[in-house]
Structures are given as structure tokens and as C-alpha cells.
Motif scaffolding. Structure first.
Motif, PDB file in Angstrom:
ATOM      1  N   LEU A 147       0.838  -1.205   0.000  1.00 55.69           N
ATOM      2  CA  LEU A 147       0.000   0.000   0.000  1.00 55.69           C
ATOM      3  C   LEU A 147       0.872   1.254   0.000  1.00 55.69           C
ATOM      4  N   ALA A 148       2.002   1.183   0.753  1.00 60.23           N
ATOM      5  CA  ALA A 148       2.861   2.353   0.870  1.00 60.23           C
ATOM      6  C   ALA A 148       3.756   2.525  -0.340  1.00 60.23           C
ATOM      7  N   GLY A 149       3.930   1.449  -1.122  1.00 55.89           N
ATOM      8  CA  GLY A 149       4.739   1.565  -2.325  1.00 55.89           C
ATOM      9  C   GLY A 149       6.158   1.061  -2.166  1.00 55.89           C
ATOM     10  N   ASP A 150       6.461   0.423  -1.039  1.00 56.66           N
ATOM     11  CA  ASP A 150       7.806  -0.103  -0.857  1.00 56.66           C
ATOM     12  C   ASP A 150       8.004  -1.415  -1.614  1.00 56.66           C
ATOM     13  N   ILE A 151       6.911  -2.161  -1.777  1.00 56.87           N
ATOM     14  CA  ILE A 151       6.972  -3.421  -2.516  1.00 56.87           C
ATOM     15  C   ILE A 151       5.946  -3.347  -3.631  1.00 56.87           C
ATOM     16  N   ALA A 205       6.833   5.249  -3.726  1.00 61.82           N
ATOM     17  CA  ALA A 205       6.431   5.560  -2.353  1.00 61.82           C
ATOM     18  C   ALA A 205       6.254   7.064  -2.132  1.00 61.82           C
ATOM     19  N   HIS A 206       7.220   7.841  -2.650  1.00 58.68           N
ATOM     20  CA  HIS A 206       7.161   9.274  -2.312  1.00 58.68           C
ATOM     21  C   HIS A 206       5.963   9.962  -2.936  1.00 58.68           C
ATOM     22  N   ILE A 264      -0.797   9.490   1.990  1.00 59.98           N
ATOM     23  CA  ILE A 264      -0.662   8.212   2.687  1.00 59.98           C
ATOM     24  C   ILE A 264       0.601   8.269   3.540  1.00 59.98           C
ATOM     25  N   ALA A 265       0.466   7.992   4.823  1.00 63.17           N
ATOM     26  CA  ALA A 265       1.636   7.975   5.695  1.00 63.17           C
ATOM     27  C   ALA A 265       1.742   6.608   6.338  1.00 63.17           C
ATOM     28  N   ARG A 266       2.973   6.246   6.681  1.00 60.77           N
ATOM     29  CA  ARG A 266       3.179   4.883   7.159  1.00 60.77           C
ATOM     30  C   ARG A 266       4.105   4.883   8.367  1.00 60.77           C
ATOM     31  N   SER A 267       3.817   4.001   9.317  1.00 64.80           N
ATOM     32  CA  SER A 267       4.794   3.755  10.379  1.00 64.80           C
ATOM     33  C   SER A 267       5.286   2.323  10.225  1.00 64.80           C
TER      34      SER A 267
END
Lengths: 306, 391, 253, 310
Positions: free
Chosen positions: C50-54, C73-74, C81-84
Motif C-alpha cells: 500500500l505504501a509503495g515499498d513493494i 512511495a514518495h 498516505i503515511a506509514r509507520s
């Protein structure tokens, strides 16, 4: 331009490629499995050649020289790995680059201290000293064919080792994904030493095999090291298969570039311009090949995104 | 303000003292290459220069001599830095030695405008043999195109029609092959320049086979030259196409690395250990006794270098203050060169003989260069005519 | 009202291991949607996609009606969209304050500024102070993030996720490693956040999940077993069998 | 109280400024060389220490700067105000091309690719007759500055000193801007920066170009120092030397580059006089510094866990 000429140039490229593969195979595994940037890989190539040349001068036997040179490379490789490089696996690439850079300086100077700066002579075994007639109009030095033969043999043995044995599969898995090896719970130190020893052995073998056709001299490892880097990046870090493909590509590109670029440029440039430009163009061929490949596949030909 | 006045006072004092004044001591700043692949040549030079000093009782022109050696690492910038150190910190009275012509050129660029004297034994950069020739610079050696011009003239006389030239792609390499073309004239069967780090010449050798020239002329004095020669022999070409180069590529210092591949190789040089004169016999015998092997051409040049300085300092009566006068004395000096009597051209480069050498294995199993013929006598280099200096 | 986040048929395999198999999931605006499941169920991989890392192997991700499946991701961050992260590494060499400042400037007009030293830009520093206040880390602002305690790192993660005023927060175990009091305070904070953003919450603390979630989904072996409001999911027999019953009330973290 | 970092930097510059007052031209030249290599390494430290990009081909930009000065010198233009900015611009341009290609990879591949590109430039410079092949290009004399001759070693020394101080101040300032902090954040945790909304490649590329530009200026200056642009300036050993300087000085400390250059150059001078085999000593010294040295000289002088921690 005859077919024999083209064929001979292809053979030249293949032979250079196979030699590059011997160096690149170990390097790519070391990069892949340990994440180690080893600039000193060329030193094993040099040491192998020096020890072999010395042994050949003493005993006159090529086989003894071969065994001694390769053995010396393995011993030195394992010693360096366990004494100096082990603490570096967990450190950054920067530290690795600097330590192995320091090793290059040390090994080069130590070799000069031991053997002098004049270099050594090494001869091919007597049976391979002449050239043979491959085809009518195509004589070829038999020792060069032998080098290619040894290269092919290593390709086969290495693919058997990596493809058919348990330790080989572990090495392949580890080279592909760094985290895998430790997850599999094997004795990681042993695997590291094995891989490093294997890499040093192949580099030493390459040094011994090329010894009779080049100058066995201090610094011989660095000239070939950078081409080896190109091969490793082009093939994809950690991929032995990729290194094989890339080594052949680089070997062919370099040889054919030197052979055909002057002829090609001669088609539309003045001879003086050709003699000025062709050497520069030929020496950039492999780097352009690398740049083009990276634009298309940043991870290399057969590399995995990591 | 006080400092300025002091300087003025000192200068006046010097002026008053002025004129010719013999020094009581001479310091030689010796620059050569002592690391990397060329170290083997640099070591020969230092050996031979030191041997000459020994023969002269550690005196040059009667003055007790100090030798300060600096390693240029084959890098022009290091050479320049060393030259400044030798002149300013070590107070060298003159610079000697010098190996690579590109390093020498950088050093000459830096020190000649400051009025230093350079009495060298290394390759003369083409500009300093020609239009930039200097009253403060002299060398016992040559500029690289001279021997190759002689090879060209020689091959022409031998009836060679289609030579193939292959050189290391560095400036001396291009100078050398241009020198050859100057001597030979006419078309080349092929012309190739190889990369500085290239140790694999299969492509070029295959090309030579394709072209089938009647002679190959090569320039590659470094380690990769050894690789080239070995591969030339292994490809069987040595039997079908004769190979010619300059002797320093195939002399004593290269034999350990070349091995038997060197046998039969022909070369042109300005010196041979077999030259028959007193000075040479003395030098070769003493060198062999001390270092256990025959000297090389560069060693012989370095030996001459020391003898030349000795003669020059003697000629000016030990007055080292006027550098141009010292160099002028050198060019006129009567010294016992290992090449017999030589004289200098208006560009301060020797007018010398050239010889054909062939490598053979002596009865003792040791490789040596056999002096086969005199190729040319009293040769001026091709740049002398561009040098505006008259004497 | 259209869903803020709509995931359709998301698939991801690593070698022979199918980590996500055709996952469908919808998150409405201003709702807390909890994603639970045993370890190795594929929750973190799902968030990473969802965050775009994968990058997923198949499927689409719609955010506010836009297809973002292929965005880096950016770009997703700029859309809101923010992720922890589960394992909080943050920027260990930088101070707590600078960590949050990096998050604040990311989506501000100052992101690429080279005109002024960051320390002197009020527009960046004021929100940082407010955010640190909000997660109760103000007193730690001058120390390097690398030496924070585990629970404090979770708070810092949260502050950084909030910095860009996101519309969707992807929180991976925000309560892990917190003491009881810290945990309660964070639950209260998340509860209040609902007004500003939707939250997709991966959390093992089942009590907290049931206290917070408007809706929840259960992920087991890469598949969504059940989706719905918490009471419905709790009653689902399959869920009880596969997850709640086998691994006890509170799975270990 | 003045921060210790500023005190140390002040002392370094005071010593460098004082050298010509007490030393012969040779020592002044040595100090100038230290500053030029310090400046070149400063450009590399911006990449390595702040951007986390380990380039093993940074000599490319050093050489480019030198060759720009050489080509200008050959064509008779010797005004520093023209030559130096051009050297910076050309190095930056090459930085943009090499950087954007190299930044398609990370880690070990990045190291090797930057090395390969530098080698490519080395071979072009060493093979093209237009660039003098092995001889390189000589400068007839030193560049002037706004018409004033820098022929005297002392004048050149102080100009280099000012340029170094300016570059150090600029780099230090940029590192503290939001942009610089973002680059530093990418060094520490690149995926996290992506999740926060930064496009890492853009920031790293900008940092790469900046580092190339700074080193390009140093290249133009080194050509002025030795009146020479040589292929050697582009050689991979020079890249290695620059990395060694960065490490010796303290990665990410910026001012440490000058200290690293001073130690390496003085060590080389001293060791080379003791023995021809000085590399045999230098190699192990390097290894020891890396294994046991902490964060270089800057780390030692400041005694903090990391140079860039504020």
C-alpha cells in the motif's frame, strides 16, 4: 576480410571472456553472499601467477606450478578472510573498500619486496607451446585454446557444484538473498570461508593460466580487476550465471571492438583520425555496454532487485 | 621593514663577494621512478649512477658529492613536487636522472623558468629537443623518435615495403611511430595503438596475421610490452614476420620476465655492453661484479650522466652559481662516455651511433644482446633543426 | 460515500511462498480499520504494498478513486498516505526533533530549500514542537533518535506519520513495546485521530483493536478470512477456529 | 562558548595561513597541495558522509576540472574567473550524467559503476591525442585572478585558502538546510524517506552533482599547482586516495577532509624518504585506521559518536 579472421577474433573474445569469468565468478559470490566489496581480489590473481612462475623456474613442471599457484591463492584467501575481513561483514561498504584498498597496496609492495620489480617469466607447458591449424588459414596458439578449455571446464564444474550439491544450493540462495543463509541455520562462518576460498582459488587459477601469455608483474591484478567489476555489475551481483554471460559479452566486446572499430571507422574517416580516435573508442566499448545495460536493467542482466 | 633591509644588505654582500666562486660541495637531486612497473628501470639507473660516483671517489669535478634520490612514482605531478623539494629543501645544485619523458617534461616546465640546471639521462621530451630547447637542460640519452627513425631508415635499406606499426598509446609511443614513418616513408601496412593497461593482444596479433606485413615495428617499453612480445612469439609470428623495436624494450632488465621468448628479437639502440672502448669495458665489468648482471641501456646512460656532470663541474672550476654556464660546459665537456667519444647537438641531445642488437642465448645459458651491426653513425635527432639555440 | 482506499485482488509471492493471495480490502474515510491475523499472515507485506515499498504481482490499489498501484512511495506520500514501520529504525543519528522535522518538511514547500538553515525556519519547527507535544515526546527532542527506548520510538514513528497531515495512516503495530499507561494514551490519541484521517491498523493487542476499530479484517495465510464490524468478525466461526481459538486471546508480539 | 568544532577549524586555517610566512616555497606548495586535495575530498565527503553514496570514481571530476584548466591554458585563456567556474560547471554536468546513471543502482554496484565510469574517462583522456594522451596537457603558466597574476606560490596559496574556506562554509551551510537534512536522512534510512514523501534519487543526484562540482574546482586548482593536467588525475588510485583522505579525516565531518589530506600527504612525503617500499607501511596503517580508528581525526578531535550529530 576472411571468415577465418572473424572466427579467430571470436575465439580471442571467448578466451578473454572465460578468463574474466574465472575472476568474476568468485567476486560476484563474495559480493552476493557476504555483501563484501573486495578490491583485493586481483591480488590473488597476482599471487597465483608469481608463485606459479617461481615454482616453474625451480622445478620446470607446469602442473606443479599450477597446483602451487592455486594452492597459494587459496591459503592466502582464507587467511585474509579469517584474519582481516571477518570483522568487516557487519560494517559498511566504505570500510570494506578502504581495508581492501590498503590490502592492495600491501600485497603489491610485499610482492615487489619478495620478487623484485622486474617481474617473472612463465612458459606454457611444452606440449602447448606452438600453434595448431584449426582450419585451413586459421592457425591458433594451442595454449590459448587450452586456456579456453580450462575456462569451460570450470564453468561446468562450478555449475555442478552450485546446482547439484547442498552446499552449492546454500551458496546460491545466499548470494541471491543475503538473509537466506542465516535463516537456513548453517554454519555461516564456514560458508563464508568456503566461498572466499573458492573465489581466491578461481582468481589464482586465472593468474596461473594467463601467466605464460602476459607479464607476471606487480600490479597485474588491478588492470584486470576493473574489467571484472564491469562483468559483475553487468551480470548482476550474486548471479554466477549472469557473470558468465556478462564475461563473454565483455570479452567479445573488448576483443571485437579493438579488432573491428578501426576497420569500421576507417570506412569513413581519414587514417590519421582513425589512429587518433579508434584506441579511445575501443577502450570505452565495455563501459558503454555497461551503461546501456544499466539504463535498461539496473540490477544487471540476471541480477535480482535487492 | 627591518626584514626587507636585511635582505637588501645580504644581496649587496653577495654582489660584492660576487663573481666566480668555487663551491666546496655539490648536491645532486636525482629523480627517477622507483615504484610501480618501471621501478626496475629506475633501480638500474640509481645503481649505475652510484657506481660512477664510486669510481669518482664520491666526488664530482673534485667536489664532494651528495646524492639525494626521489621517486616520481611515474607521475608528472609527483615529479614536479619532488623537483621543488630537491631544489628548495635539499638545496640541490642541479637535477639529474629522469626516466619517463612526460614526467621530465612536467619537471622541466616547472624548474627551467626558475633557472635550475637539469643534466639528465632520461628520454628527452620532443618540445625540449626542438623549439623549447634550453640552455639549462642537457641529456645523455635521446628523444624516442630518433631510434625509430633509424629503424625506419634501416628497414628501408633492407627492402621492407609493408611494415606494420604497433605502439603503446602514449605520447612517446606516437612520437616513436611517427619517427619510424619519417625514416621509412611510404604507406604502412597497418597502424595500431594499444591501451596502457592492455595485456591481451590476441586481437592485434590476429590483425597482423590478416594484413601479413613484411615486418612489425613495436613500441611498448612497459610491462605490457613483455606480454606483447610473449604473445607474438606464441602466435608463431616471430618466425614469419620479423619484429623490430628499440633495445631498452628487450634488454637485461626484461630478460627475467621475458625468458626464452626474447631469443632472436632484433632491436636498435645507442649502446651495447659489447661496445669496445675503455670506459665501457670498465663500466660493464664493474657493474657485473657489483650487481651480478649486465647493465642496461638506461644504466649506461645514467653512468654517462655522472661522468658528464663530473666533467662539467671540473670545466667550470667548481663554480655552481651560473647554471647556464654549467650546462654549456657540459655540452662541450670532454668526458669518457661509455659510447666512446660523443658530442652534443645544438639542442643538447647527443649526436650518436645506432646499433642493431639481437637477443641470443650464450653458451652459459644466459640471455644477452649480441651487437650485430652498426645501423647508423653520427646521427642527429629530427628535432635539432627546430631548436633556435646556437653555441 | 466512496471508499478512501480500495484494494482489489492484491497478490504477492516471494519465490514459492504466496504472501498475499487476492486480497480485497476497503477503508472508508475517517474510520479505523484494523487488520489482524497471526504472525506471518502477510500483514506487513500488505502494508508495504500500500505504501509503495513493494510492488504487487497483481491487483489494483485505488486511493480516493485514483489508481496508485504503480506509483513510487514518495508520490503516494504526497497524495496523503503515511506509514509507520514495525521495526522502528528512523534516523538514528539525528535528534528526535530533526526526525520529525524531516517528516514535516517532506510535504511542505521547504522540502528542497537550500536558502536557509533548517533550524531557523519557524514554519518547520513549530509543527514539530506541536507534534512532539501530541505524542508526549517534547522532553526528549534534543537527543539522538538512536538512543530512544522502544516505546518512545513507536511514539516518534507516530509523530512522523502524522506530520504530513495524511488522509490515510498505515500503522504497523503502533502499540508494540509500550507500557500499559503509554499504551492507553496512544489508544486515546488514535481515537482522536479518526477525525482527521482514516487509519489502517495492524495490531496484535486485541483489546485495543476491539476498542478502536470501526471495521476489521482477518488475514490468515495471505487470504482475507473475514471482514466486517468487530462484533460480526468476532462471531465468525472460521475466525474463531483459525485465529482466536488456536492462538489464545492475545497473540505474542 | 565557541563550539569546539569551530575552534578546531579556526586552528586548521590559522596554521595553513601561517605556512608561507615561515616556510620556503616548497613547504608553501605542499600546504597548497594539502588544501587542494582537502577540497577534492570535501566534494567526496559531501557524497559519502552526508549523502551516503560511496563513489569509487570521484577522481573523474578531479580530472575533468584539471583538463578544463589544461584546455583553457592551451587556448591561451588564463583568467581564473572564467576557467574555474567553467571547471565547476563541466564537472557538474558530467556529475549529472554519471550520477543519474549510477544512481540506478545502490550499494556495491554503485561503488563499482562509479569506478567504471571514471576508468572510462581515464582511458579517453589517456588515449586521445587531442588531450595529450599520457602526457596530458601542460599549462603555460598559472591562471590569473581578475587580471592579477598568481604566479607567486604565496599568492596562489592564499587564493586556494579562500576558495577552500568558502567551499567548506557553503557545504556546511547546505548540510544544515532542509535540503541537506533530507540528503542526510536518505543516507540514514532511504526507504523511510520515501515513505515520508521524498524522492531519494532527486536528492542524491543533486548531492552527487554538488560533490562533483566542488571536486571539479579542486581539479582546476591542482592543474594550476603542477601546471599540468594528467591522466593520473583521473586514475582509480586517485579515487582511492580521495576516499582514504575522507576516512582519515572523519566521514561526514567535512572539515576533516583537510586534516585527512594533511596527514596522508605528509605521511607519504615522510615515508617515501624512509623507504621505497612506503606503500607497504601505508597499506597496514590504513587498515588499522579503518578497523580501530573510530571516526577519523575529526572524530578524535571532537570526541563525539558521529560527526554530523548536532
Amino acid at each position: 576480410m576472411s571468415a577465418a579472421f572473424v572466427l579467430a577474433q571470436l575465439l580471442n573474445g571467448l578466451q578473454l571472456g572465460l578468463m574474466l569469468f574465472l575472476l568474476a565468478a568468485g567476486l560476484t559470490l563474495i559480493f552476493g553472499i557476504m555483501g563484501l566489496v573486495n578490491l583485493a581480489h586481483g591480488s590473488f590473481y597476482m599471487i597465483g601467477a608469481f608463485v606459479a612462475a617461481t615454482l616453474q623456474a625451480w622445478t620446470g613442471h607446469f602442473a606443479l606450478a599450477l597446483a602451487g599457484g592455486v594452492g597459494a591463492a587459496i591459503i592466502l584467501g582464507i587467511a585474509v578472510e579469517s584474519a582481516l575481513l571477518r570483522p568487516l561483514y557487519r560494517r559498511g561498504h566504505l570500510d570494506q573498500v578502504l581495508v581492501t584498498f590498503g590490502l592492495i597496496l600491501f600485497f603489491n609492495e610485499a610482492t615487489r619486496l619478495l620478487w623484485g620489480s622486474g617481474g617473472l617469466s612463465m612458459q606454457p607447458p611444452a606440449v602447448l607451446a606452438s600453434e595448431i591449424q584449426l582450419l585451413p588459414g586459421l592457425p591458433y596458439p594451442s595454449y590459448r585454446l587450452a586456456i579456453s578449455g580450462v575456462g569451460c571446464l570450470v564453468v561446468v564444474l562450478l555449475s555442478l557444484l552450485l546446482g547439484r550439491t547442498r552446499i552449492g544450493m546454500l551458496i546460491r540462495a545466499g548470494a541471491r538473498d543475503h538473509a537466506m543463509v542465516s535463516a537456513l541455520g548453517v554454519n555461516i562462518k564456514l560458508v563464508y570461508s568456503l566461498v572466499f576460498g573458492l573465489g581466491a582459488m578461481l582468481a589464482g587459477l586465472a593468474g596461473v593460466m594467463t601467466g605464460p601469455i602476459i607479464a607476471v608483474e606487480v600490479g597485474m591484478g588491478e588492470a584486470i580487476l576493473i574489467q571484472t567489476f564491469v562483468v559483475v555489475v553487468l551480470g548482476g551481483i550474486g548471479s554466477v550465471k549472469g557473470s558468465f554471460v556478462a564475461a563473454l559479452a565483455v570479452g567479445l566486446a573488448d576483443s571485437l571492438g579493438r579488432a573491428f572499430l578501426p576497420l569500421l571507422l576507417g570506412g569513413f574517416l581519414a587514417p590519421t583520425t582513425v589512429s587518433a580516435v579508434a584506441p579511445a573508442a575501443a577502450s570505452t566499448v565495455i563501459y558503454l555496454l555497461m551503461a546501456a545495460t544499466l539504463l535498461w536493467r539496473p540490477q544487471g542482466l540476471l541480477g535480482h532487485r535487492r | 621593514m627591518r626584514a626587507t633591509r636585511l635582505v637588501v644588505a645580504y644581496a649587496t654582500l653577495m654582489l660584492l663577494a660576487g663573481g666566480a666562486q668555487a663551491a666546496d660541495h655539490i648536491t645532486i637531486g636525482y629523480s627517477t621512478t622507483l615504484t610501480g612497473p618501471l621501478a626496475v628501470e629506475g633501480e638500474q639507473m640509481v645503481n649505475a649512477f652510484s657506481l660512477a660516483l664510486e669510481h669518482l671517489d664520491n666526488k664530482l669535478g673534485g667536489l664532494p658529492a651528495t646524492l639525494v634520490i626521489a621517486d616520481d612514482q611515474a607521475k608528472p605531478q609527483v615529479g614536479v613536487q619532488n623537483a621543488h623539494r630537491l631544489l628548495e629543501r635539499d638545496k640541490a645544485d642541479l637535477l639529474a636522472g629522469m626516466l619517463l619523458s612526460n614526467v621530465t617534461e612536467a619537471i622541466l616546465n616547472a624548474v627551467l623558468p626558475e633557472g635550475a640546471a637539469v643534466i639528465a639521462s632520461g628520454g628527452v621530451p620532443a618540445p625540449y629537443a626542438g623549439k623549447d630547447c634550453s640552455r639549462n637542460f642537457i641529456s645523455t640519452f635521446w628523444n624516442t623518435d630518433t631510434p625509430y627513425e633509424q629503424i625506419g631508415l634501416y628497414l628501408k635499406r633492407q627492402g621492407i615495403k609493408r611494415p606494420y606499426v604497433i605502439g603503446l598509446n602514449v605520447q612517446p609511443g606516437r612520437d616513436a611511430l611517427n619517427g619510424f614513418k619519417l625514416g621509412m616513408g611510404g604507406e604502412m601496412a597497418g597502424e595500431t595503438y594499444t591501451r596502457v593497461d592492455q595485456s591481451e593482444f590476441a586481437s592485434e596479433l590476429t590483425d597482423i596475421r590478416r594484413v601479413a606485413p613484411d615486418a612489425v615495428v613495436w613500441f611498448n617499453p612497459g610491462g605490457t610490452g613483455i606480454a606483447f612480445l610473449k604473445q607474438y612469439v606464441q602466435a608463431g609470428l616471430i618466425n614469419s614476420v620479423p619484429l623490430y623495436g628499440m633495445t631498452i624494450q628487450t634488454d637485461e632488465s626484461k630478460f627475467p620476465a621475458l625468458g626464452d621468448a626474447a631469443i632472436g628479437v632484433k632491436s636498435v639502440g645507442n649502446w651495447s655492453p659489447e661496445l669496445d672502448n675503455d670506459s665501457n669495458r670498465h663500466f660493464v665489468a664493474a657493474y657485473r661484479a657489483k650487481y651480478g648482471r649486465l647493465p642496461t641501456t638506461l644504466g649506461a646512460m645514467a653512468y654517462d650522466n655522472a661522468l658528464l656532470i663530473d666533467a662539467a663541474v671540473r670545466a667550470v672550476g667548481g663554480d655552481l652559481s651560473d647554471k647556464a654556464k654549467l650546462v654549456a660546459a657540459a655540452r662541450r665537456a670532454d668526458f669518457a662516455s661509455v659510447r666512446g667519444k660523443i658530442r652534443f647537438n645544438n639542442n643538447n641531445v647527443p649526436i650518436q651511433n645506432f646499433y642493431l642488437n639481437v637477443v641470443e642465448k650464450g653458451p652459459d645459458g644466459v640471455l644477452r644482446n649480441k651487437l650485430a651491426a652498426t645501423v647508423a653513425s653520427e646521427v642527429s635527432d629530427p628535432h635539432a633543426k627546430d631548436c633556435p639555440l646556437t653555441w | 460515500m466512496a471508499a478512501l482506499l480500495e484494494v482489489r485482488g492484491l497478490c504477492k509471492t516471494f519465490g514459492a511462498l504466496a504472501v498475499n493471495q487476492s486480497v480485497d480490502l476497503t477503508v472508508e474515510a475517517n474510520q479505523i480499520h484494523a487488520l489482524i491475523g497471526p504472525n506471518g499472515a502477510g500483514k506487513t507485506t500488505f502494508l508495504a504494498q500500500l505504501a509503495g515499498d513493494i510492488r504487487p504481482d497483481a491487483g489494483t490499489i485505488l486511493f480516493d478513486g485514483t489508481d496508485i498501484t504503480g506509483l513510487p512511495a514518495h508520490r503516494r506520500a504526497h497524495l496523503g498516505i503515511a506509514r509507520s514501520y514495525q521495526v522502528a529504525r528512523l534516523f538514528p543519528d539525528s535528534t528526535v526533533h530533526d526526525n520529525v522535522a524531516l517528516a514535516v518538511q517532506a510535504c511542505s514547500r521547504w522540502a528542497r530549500s537550500v536558502g536557509r538553515a533548517a533550524a531557523g525556519i519557524g514554519e518547520l519547527n513549530e509543527p514539530v514542537a506541536a507534534l512532539l507535544e501530541r505524542v508526549e515526546l517534547a522532553h526528549r527532542s534534543r537527543i539522538p533518535a538512536g538512543i530512544l527506548a522502544h516505546g518512545e520510538r513507536r511514539k516518534l514513528e507516530l509523530a512522523m506519520a502524522l506530520a504530513s497531515r495524511p488522509r490515510l495512516l498505515l500503522l504497523d503495530e503502533p502499540l508494540a513495546g509500550m507500557g500499559v499507561e503509554e499504551s492507553q494514551a496512544t489508544v486515546a490519541l488514535l481515537d482522536r485521530l479518526r477525525r482527521d484521517a482514516a487509519i489502517l491498523l495492524v495490531e496484535h493487542d486485541v483489546q485495543a483493536v476491539f476498542a478502536l476499530a470501526d471495521r476489521m479484517s482477518v488475514l490468515v495465510f495471505g487470504k482475507v478470512l473475514a471482514s466486517g464490524d468487530p462484533p460480526t468478525v468476532r462471531r465468525n466461526p472460521e475466525v474463531q477456529r483459525a485465529y482466536l481459538a488456536t492462538s489464545g486471546e492475545v497473540p505474542p508480539c | 562558548m565557541i563550539p569546539r568544532r569551530l575552534v578546531v577549524i579556526g586552528l586548521i586555517f590559522a596554521v595553513l595561513a601561517a605556512v608561507p610566512l615561515y616556510g620556503a616555497d616548497y613547504y608553501t606548495g605542499l600546504a597548497t597541495k594539502i588544501m587542494i586535495f582537502g577540497l577534492a575530498a570535501l566534494g567526496l565527503d559531501a557524497l559519502v558522509g552526508i549523502g551516503g553514496m560511496i563513489s569509487f570514481g570521484h577522481a573523474a571530476f578531479f580530472g575533468i576540472g584539471a583538463y578544463v584548466a589544461g584546455l583553457f591554458g592551451k587556448s591561451g585563456i588564463d583568467e581564473g574567473l572564467i576557467v574555474w567556474p567553467t571547471a565547476i560547471a563541466v564537472a557538474a554536468l558530467f556529475g549529472a550524467v554519471i550520477g543519474s546513471l549510477s544512481l540506478r543502482t545502490r550499494g556495491a554496484a554503485f561503488i563499482m559503476i562509479t569506478l567504471a565510469f571514471a576508468q572510462m574517462l581515464f582511458f579517453i583522456a589517456a588515449s586521445l591525442p587531442a588531450l595529450g594522451t599520457s602526457d596530458g596537457i601542460g599549462l603555460p603558466h598559472r591562471n590569473s585572478l581578475a587580471g592579477h597574476s598568481l604566479g607567486r606560490a604565496v599568492d596562489f596559496h592564499y587564493v586556494v585558502l579562500l576558495l577552500l574556506a568558502g567551499a567548506l562554509a557553503l557545504t556546511d551551510f547546505l548540510a544544515r538546510t532542509p535540503f541537506g537534512r533530507a540528503v542526510d536522512g536518505i543516507r540514514q534510512n532511504e526507504p523511510r524517506m520515501g515513505a515520508l514523501g521524498y524522492n531519494p534519487t532527486i536528492y542524491q543526484l543533486a548531492c552527487f552533482i554538488f560533490g562533483a562540482a566542488v571536486t571539479g574546482l579542486a581539479g582546476a586548482l591542482v592543474a594550476n599547482l603542477s601546471l599540468f593536467a594528467a591522466p593520473d588525475n583521473l586514475h582509480w588510485m586517485t579515487s582511492g586516495t580521495l576516499l582514504v583522505i575522507v576516512i582519515l579525516g572523519g566521514v561526514g565531518s567535512l572539515f576533516g577532509s583537510v586534516l585527512g589530506a594533511a596527514v596522508l600527504i605528509v605521511l607519504e612525503e615522510v615515508l617515501a624518504e624512509v623507504t621505497d617500499h612506503w606503500m607497504m607501511i601505508l597499506g597496514p596503517v590504513l587498515i588499522a585506521v579503518v578497523l580501530f580508528g573510530g571516526n577519523g581525526l575529526a572524530g578524535f578531535l571532537l570526541r563525539r559518536p558521529h560527526g554530523r550529530t548536532s
